[in-house]
Design an enzyme around this catalytic site. Structure first.
Site, mmCIF file in Angstrom:
data_model
loop_
_atom_site.group_PDB
_atom_site.id
_atom_site.type_symbol
_atom_site.label_atom_id
_atom_site.label_comp_id
_atom_site.label_asym_id
_atom_site.label_seq_id
_atom_site.Cartn_x
_atom_site.Cartn_y
_atom_site.Cartn_z
ATOM 1 N N GLU A 37 17.482 -47.358 46.397
ATOM 2 C CA GLU A 37 18.391 -46.869 45.371
ATOM 3 C C GLU A 37 17.595 -45.864 44.535
ATOM 4 O OE1 GLU A 37 20.131 -49.855 42.827
ATOM 5 O OE2 GLU A 37 21.207 -48.296 41.722
ATOM 6 N N ARG A 263 9.646 -60.463 50.276
ATOM 7 C CA ARG A 263 9.162 -59.250 49.627
ATOM 8 C C ARG A 263 7.675 -59.381 49.286
ATOM 9 N NH1 ARG A 263 11.574 -56.850 44.972
ATOM 10 N NH2 ARG A 263 13.545 -56.945 46.015
ATOM 11 N N LYS A 273 11.489 -52.385 39.600
ATOM 12 C CA LYS A 273 11.643 -51.040 39.055
ATOM 13 C C LYS A 273 12.076 -51.091 37.597
ATOM 14 C CE LYS A 273 14.040 -49.696 42.682
ATOM 15 N NZ LYS A 273 14.917 -48.921 43.569
HETATM 16 P P1 ATP Z 1 13.125 -53.527 42.736
HETATM 17 O O1 ATP Z 1 13.332 -54.993 42.742
HETATM 18 O O2 ATP Z 1 11.714 -53.111 42.681
HETATM 19 O O3 ATP Z 1 13.951 -52.837 41.728
HETATM 20 P P2 ATP Z 1 14.955 -52.958 44.785
HETATM 21 O O4 ATP Z 1 15.083 -53.968 45.850
HETATM 22 O O5 ATP Z 1 16.030 -52.918 43.790
HETATM 23 O O6 ATP Z 1 13.528 -53.059 44.154
HETATM 24 P P3 ATP Z 1 15.649 -50.764 46.429
HETATM 25 O O7 ATP Z 1 15.587 -49.345 46.090
HETATM 26 O O8 ATP Z 1 16.984 -51.381 46.539
HETATM 27 O O9 ATP Z 1 14.786 -51.529 45.350
HETATM 28 O O10 ATP Z 1 14.774 -51.091 47.702
HETATM 29 C C1 ATP Z 1 14.828 -50.384 48.897
HETATM 30 C C2 ATP Z 1 14.358 -51.286 49.993
HETATM 31 O O11 ATP Z 1 13.031 -51.719 49.732
HETATM 32 C C3 ATP Z 1 15.213 -52.519 50.127
HETATM 33 O O12 ATP Z 1 15.479 -52.724 51.495
HETATM 34 C C4 ATP Z 1 14.364 -53.606 49.563
HETATM 35 O O13 ATP Z 1 14.640 -54.819 50.187
HETATM 36 C C5 ATP Z 1 12.944 -53.105 49.850
HETATM 37 N N1 ATP Z 1 12.002 -53.640 48.874
HETATM 38 C C6 ATP Z 1 12.072 -53.535 47.540
HETATM 39 N N2 ATP Z 1 11.062 -54.195 46.951
HETATM 40 C C7 ATP Z 1 10.314 -54.720 47.943
HETATM 41 C C8 ATP Z 1 9.120 -55.513 47.987
HETATM 42 N N3 ATP Z 1 8.505 -55.899 46.876
HETATM 43 N N4 ATP Z 1 8.640 -55.868 49.192
HETATM 44 C C9 ATP Z 1 9.255 -55.476 50.318
HETATM 45 N N5 ATP Z 1 10.371 -54.738 50.351
HETATM 46 C C10 ATP Z 1 10.913 -54.363 49.182
HETATM 47 MG MG MG Z 2 18.009 -53.047 45.170
#
Ligand code: ATP
Ligand code: MG
Length: 575
Positions: A37, A263, A273
């Protein structure tokens, strides 16, 4: 890069894919996607997901798409769209022509929603968000149906089209999937799939007053793109029944398999984020690319290499259990990579002046130094494998390398003692000059042995220490930023005791000093990485110029990880 047959690479996701290929599922094809995102910069957790999605696609001769999951106009921005692309490329991956946006599918998604309404599987609901939550209830007791659940299809169609036309206010209506208000899985209790939102979108402007929810947009975007394996993190496991339900209802031509993995979490940092943004907004750090941030932009600026980060992602492996990985392992991977690639130079962080009494005033000479003993072919601008460093009567050494009254185990310089100057000659301390007012040592007087030029004594006498140094007349001043971990608590994101994660910020995470570095660094280019011998690895900051050199300390030379591993082995062996 991961190799399919080493043991860390043999994980359950790989096995699922292998079995699918054997079974001929999706015609044996592998198409994955990385779906960020655009509401922040990528962090090291994302790197794990990127390595996995792009890596698996490459290993199986498939492809990986980059798809921006841009369905929340308030929090998203082109700045993030751009930084994300830059970071993925830097990490070493390429989506070729497969750059996609959920917003490219808004019209298709809207038509899918219409289909769902026509099939009697979705309805327009006027409950407020509080009422919605109350009616949805808790997993242990059935929820309460919305009074609008059985609205006629024609009426739903009319209202939804008017939502799309912008006739209603935000919050007035939502479109909900009609699934099961008694399901123990709250995500199946008639989830919202469209909401009204009048915020202009960074790509579609004011075209759409309604936006699909993540759960609706994601599975359908995957399907539209012909994704075969939709790999995501564990928190989406409970969303999987909804993912499958939507695709089943719409008889989607491609039904990807959602696979969840744990994760990545790292000690002494936060990874969400939202929390990272909080640090940026509160100006606790200088921006998303502050070298203390766990973002890829921050790590790049700090001097971490993409190879080192990929190796780390590989070594932490892929599991189904959430855990905290040790920052020391990441540092170990980075250090290992820098050891092979970084040029060696000499820089003195805390200078102490040394006068070589028997070296003629005004005279100078140069000594030959290797650029990288790990890779003798490493060339710099001055020539292949080696460079010339100037030597003269006055030098700087590290203040910590001298002790007037040394304890037993201190082997470096002391009164009457001889040591080697790296790449140069032996010197012996003959006199210590102090500030009479403070007693602080301001200068050392030494003699050198001309016969030890090149670093060894012809009579075979040994010294117990080799010090780094720079010639005072030739040294360049440089601003050096000494970074340390951003938090003092191992898991600052754990706020279960009620303290805000920002309470655990390390007050000493940045110390700025003025150092003296050898003159070969005059034109050091932003982004280039060096090992300051005996001290650590440093990277030239993007703001560095010839007039004002700025180095960021990437990492020290101490490998805590190897010590941790050795201690663990000792325990297992019972030694
Ligand atoms: P955050 O929790 O940091 O805000 P998010 O999951 O909202 O992260 P996205 O932009 O939706 O962030 O993530 C893009 C991809 O990266 C998704 O498929 C998510 O599952 C993966 N991802 C995000 N954080 C991690 C992590 N700590 N380890 C592995 N994969 C991750
Ligand atoms: Mg997300």
């Amino acid at each position: 890069m991961t190799t399919p047959d080493d043991s860390t690479s043999r994980h359950f996701v790989r096995e699922i894919i292998e079995n699918d290929i054997k079974a001929g599922k999706h015609g044996g094809k592998v198409v994955t996607r990385f779906p960020p995102e655009p509401n922040g910069y990528l962090h090291i957790g994302h790197a794990k997901s990127i390595c996995m999605n792009f890596g698996l696609a490459a290993d199986f001769g498939g492809r990986c798409h980059l798809r921006f999951d841009d369905t929340n106009p308030e929090t998203e921005d082109v700045e993030y769209v751009e930084s994300i692309q830059q970071d993925i490329r830097w990490l070493g991956f390429d989506w070729d022509k497969h750059l996609h946006y959920a917003s490219d599918y808004y019209e298709q998604l809207y038509q899918f929603a219409i289909q769902l309404i026509q099939a009697g599987k979705a309805y327009v609901c006027a409950l407020s968000s509080e009422e919605f939550k109350t009616c949805r209830g808790v997993p242990t007791a059935p929820g309460k149906e919305s009074p609008w659940r059985n609205r006629a299809i024609a009426e739903n169609l009319d209202l939804f089209k008017r939502m799309r036309a912008g006739e209603f206010a935000e919050g007035q209506y939502v479109l909900r999937a009609k699934i099961d208000m008694t399901s123990p899985n709250l995500h199946l209790r008639d989830p919202v799939i469209y909401r009204i939102n009048k915020t202009p979108h960074h790509r579609t402007g004011a075209q759409w007053p309604i936006y699909p929810m993540y759960d609706f947009a994601h599975c359908l975007s995957d399907s539209i793109e012909g994704i075969t394996h939709s790999i995501c993190t564990l928190e989406f496991e409970v969303h999987r029944p909804l993912y499958d339900w939507i695709l089943d209802q719409l008889k989607a031509p491609c039904h990807p398999q959602q696979i969840e993995f744990a994760r990545l979490n790292l000690t002494y940092t936060v990874m969400s984020k939202r929390k990272l943004q909080e640090l940026v907004v509160a100006k606790v750090v200088s921006g998303w690319d502050d070298p203390r941030m766990p973002t890829l932009a921050g790590m790049r600026r700090r001097g971490y290499t993409s190879e080192g980060i990929r190796e780390f992602c590989h070594r932490v492996g892929v599991t189904k259990v959430n855990s905290l990985s040790d920052f020391a392992l990441l540092e170990h991977c980075i250090r290992d990579n820098l050891n092979k690639s970084a040029l060696r130079v000499m820089g003195v962080l805390n200078p102490l002046r040394v006068v070589i009494d028997n070296y003629p005033e005004g005279q100078e000479e140069t000594f030959t130094a290797q650029n990288n003993p790990e890779d003798p072919r490493t060339a710099n601008a001055a020539g292949a494998g080696t460079r010339q460093i100037p030597f003269s009567r006055e030098l700087f050494i590290e203040r910590e390398d001298f002790m007037e009254d040394p304890p037993k185990k201190f082997f470096r310089l002391a009164p009457g003692r001889e040591v080697r100057l790296r790449n140069a000659c032996f010197i012996k301390c003959v006199h210590v000059v102090k500030d009479p007012a403070t007693g602080k040592i301001v200068e050392l007087h030494c003699t050198y042995d001309p016969l030890t030029r090149g670093g060894n004594a012809p009579d075979g006498r040994k010294v117990k220490a080799t010090l780094h140094w720079v010639s005072a007349a030739h040294a360049l001043e440089a601003e050096v930023r000494l970074y340390d971990r951003l938090f003092t608590k191992e898991n600052p994101a754990d706020e279960s005791d009620g303290t805000d994660f920002k309470k655990h910020l390390n007050p000493d995470s940045l110390k700025t000093i003025t150092a003296c570095v050898e003159p070969s660094l005059k034109n050091a280019q932003p982004g280039s990485r060096y090992q300051f011998e005996r001290i650590g690895y440093f990277c030239v900051d993007p703001g560095s110029t010839e007039a004002k050199l700025i180095f960021n300390r990437t990492i020290t030379l101490q490998d805590i990880w190897t010590k941790i591993q050795a201690a663990a082995t000792k325990k297992i062996d019972g030694r």
